[in-house]
Design a protein around this motif. Sequence first.
Motif, PDB file in Angstrom:
ATOM      1  N   ASP A 136      -2.697  -0.157  15.224  1.00 28.51           N
ATOM      2  CA  ASP A 136      -2.513  -1.481  14.691  1.00 28.51           C
ATOM      3  C   ASP A 136      -1.439  -1.790  16.303  1.00 28.51           C
ATOM      4  OD1 ASP A 136      -3.924  -1.961  12.925  1.00 28.51           O
ATOM      5  OD2 ASP A 136      -2.825  -2.036  11.288  1.00 28.51           O
ATOM      6  N   ARG A 186       1.618  -4.848   2.073  1.00 33.34           N
ATOM      7  CA  ARG A 186       0.140  -3.715   2.480  1.00 33.34           C
ATOM      8  C   ARG A 186      -0.713  -4.447   1.454  1.00 33.34           C
ATOM      9  NH1 ARG A 186       3.852   0.801   1.973  1.00 33.34           N
ATOM     10  NH2 ARG A 186       5.220   1.273   4.085  1.00 33.34           N
ATOM     11  N   LEU A 242      -2.843  -7.318   3.279  1.00 36.00           N
ATOM     12  CA  LEU A 242      -3.640  -7.501   4.186  1.00 36.00           C
ATOM     13  C   LEU A 242      -4.440  -6.478   4.593  1.00 36.00           C
ATOM     14  CD1 LEU A 242      -0.154  -7.847   6.831  1.00 36.00           C
ATOM     15  CD2 LEU A 242      -2.077  -9.346   5.945  1.00 36.00           C
ATOM     16  N   SER A 243      -4.836  -5.792   3.190  1.00 31.66           N
ATOM     17  CA  SER A 243      -6.090  -4.714   2.850  1.00 31.66           C
ATOM     18  C   SER A 243      -7.434  -5.203   2.278  1.00 31.66           C
ATOM     19  CB  SER A 243      -5.426  -3.754   1.876  1.00 31.66           C
ATOM     20  OG  SER A 243      -5.331  -3.909   0.939  1.00 31.66           O
ATOM     21  N   VAL A 276       7.348  -5.371   0.166  1.00 35.52           N
ATOM     22  CA  VAL A 276       6.378  -4.592   2.099  1.00 35.52           C
ATOM     23  C   VAL A 276       5.226  -3.951   1.457  1.00 35.52           C
ATOM     24  CG1 VAL A 276       6.269  -2.920   3.968  1.00 35.52           C
ATOM     25  CG2 VAL A 276       8.233  -4.574   3.597  1.00 35.52           C
ATOM     26  N   GLN A 277       5.382  -3.692   0.349  1.00 35.80           N
ATOM     27  CA  GLN A 277       4.456  -2.627  -0.747  1.00 35.80           C
ATOM     28  C   GLN A 277       3.352  -4.197  -1.214  1.00 35.80           C
ATOM     29  OE1 GLN A 277       3.250   0.022  -0.912  1.00 35.80           O
ATOM     30  NE2 GLN A 277       1.779  -0.230  -2.258  1.00 35.80           N
ATOM     31  N   GLU A 280      -0.918   0.428  10.633  1.00 33.66           N
ATOM     32  CA  GLU A 280      -1.445   1.412  10.900  1.00 33.66           C
ATOM     33  C   GLU A 280      -2.114   1.725  12.221  1.00 33.66           C
ATOM     34  OE1 GLU A 280      -5.099   1.736   7.719  1.00 33.66           O
ATOM     35  OE2 GLU A 280      -3.484   0.633   6.072  1.00 33.66           O
ATOM     36  N   HIS A 290      11.410  -2.997  -0.478  1.00 31.10           N
ATOM     37  CA  HIS A 290      10.214  -2.147  -0.635  1.00 31.10           C
ATOM     38  C   HIS A 290       9.043  -2.789  -1.549  1.00 31.10           C
ATOM     39  CE1 HIS A 290      14.176   0.199   0.397  1.00 31.10           C
ATOM     40  NE2 HIS A 290      13.782   0.913   0.889  1.00 31.10           N
ATOM     41  N   GLY A 302       7.517  -1.045   7.746  1.00 27.03           N
ATOM     42  CA  GLY A 302       6.557  -0.808   7.500  1.00 27.03           C
ATOM     43  C   GLY A 302       5.231  -1.045   7.138  1.00 27.03           C
ATOM     44  N   LEU A 303       5.218  -2.002   7.754  1.00 27.06           N
ATOM     45  CA  LEU A 303       3.437  -2.702   8.041  1.00 27.06           C
ATOM     46  C   LEU A 303       2.735  -2.301   9.419  1.00 27.06           C
ATOM     47  CD1 LEU A 303       4.188  -6.161   7.521  1.00 27.06           C
ATOM     48  CD2 LEU A 303       2.816  -4.572   5.589  1.00 27.06           C
ATOM     49  N   THR A 353      -0.535  -8.227  13.789  1.00 30.50           N
ATOM     50  CA  THR A 353       0.209  -8.646  13.185  1.00 30.50           C
ATOM     51  C   THR A 353       1.876  -9.594  13.924  1.00 30.50           C
ATOM     52  OG1 THR A 353      -0.538  -7.670  11.077  1.00 30.50           O
ATOM     53  CG2 THR A 353       1.430  -8.960  11.007  1.00 30.50           C
ATOM     54  N   PHE A 398       9.304  -5.387   7.370  1.00 28.88           N
ATOM     55  CA  PHE A 398       7.509  -6.258   7.753  1.00 28.88           C
ATOM     56  C   PHE A 398       7.976  -4.837   9.195  1.00 28.88           C
ATOM     57  CE2 PHE A 398       8.132  -9.782   4.803  1.00 28.88           C
ATOM     58  CZ  PHE A 398       7.058  -9.746   4.023  1.00 28.88           C
TER      59      PHE A 398
END
Length: 239
Positions: free
Chosen positions: A25, A215, A218-219, A211-212, A22, A208, A19-20, A3, A16
């Motif tokens: 990544d 997320r 992107l999921s 960012v949530q 996993e 926050h 917080g982004l 990303t 970002f």
Amino acid sequence: MKTMVVGASKGLGKAFIDGLGEQGDTLIGVSRSRPETLPSRPGIEVRWVEADLAEPMKAVSVIAQAVAEGGLDTLIYNLGIWEELAFDPAYDFLADHDDQVQAIVNCNITSTIVLIKRLLPVLLKSANPRIILTGSTSGLAQSGRPEVTFGASKFALRGIADALREGYRQQRLGVTCLNLGYLNTDDPLSTPRVLAEQRGEGNAIPVHDVVQVVRMILSLSSASFVKDLTLPAIFDERF
């Protein structure tokens, strides 16, 4: 997932990067200058590209070269500038300097289009290519805001997103425009959200929350995407 976050040095862009991602990544930050210390994210590789998108043609070559071999799955274009007195009662369109108008258009529109054009061949090699554009509620109809150039540039983002979707639908390119209201960028992601949400007393959105939302976007699988998402503050009476 790889990303890229354009405009990653502070505010929402930094959130970002913080917080982004996993395990496994890669996050690639883009800004005019490289931070003295890159964020330490266990299990996530953080890289940086120095590029000034106030000079679009020069910057896009540097950025494209940085991902030419490693590939890219998601581009988050979070860069944007506004008039000197934007969001101030003293704002007056007739007082805007012509060079300032040109700079806003270059950064918010020209750079966006040129960078996407250069990165698209790499993005489309991904099994789940995504572009997320950080727009604004100022880019919505009847936004209630008088800032002409900034508002026009955010309207333009929605047009860019619409055209890209139609042009590359068969390649499963998902393009999202985030129409964000007033943000609380004073409290970074490290600030507990319960405290960050108190700043502005309901008139500013904690990073926050944004960012949530990203997320979640992107999921998603490659079978769906979020087209437009409007996220105003709870007490923003325009919405």
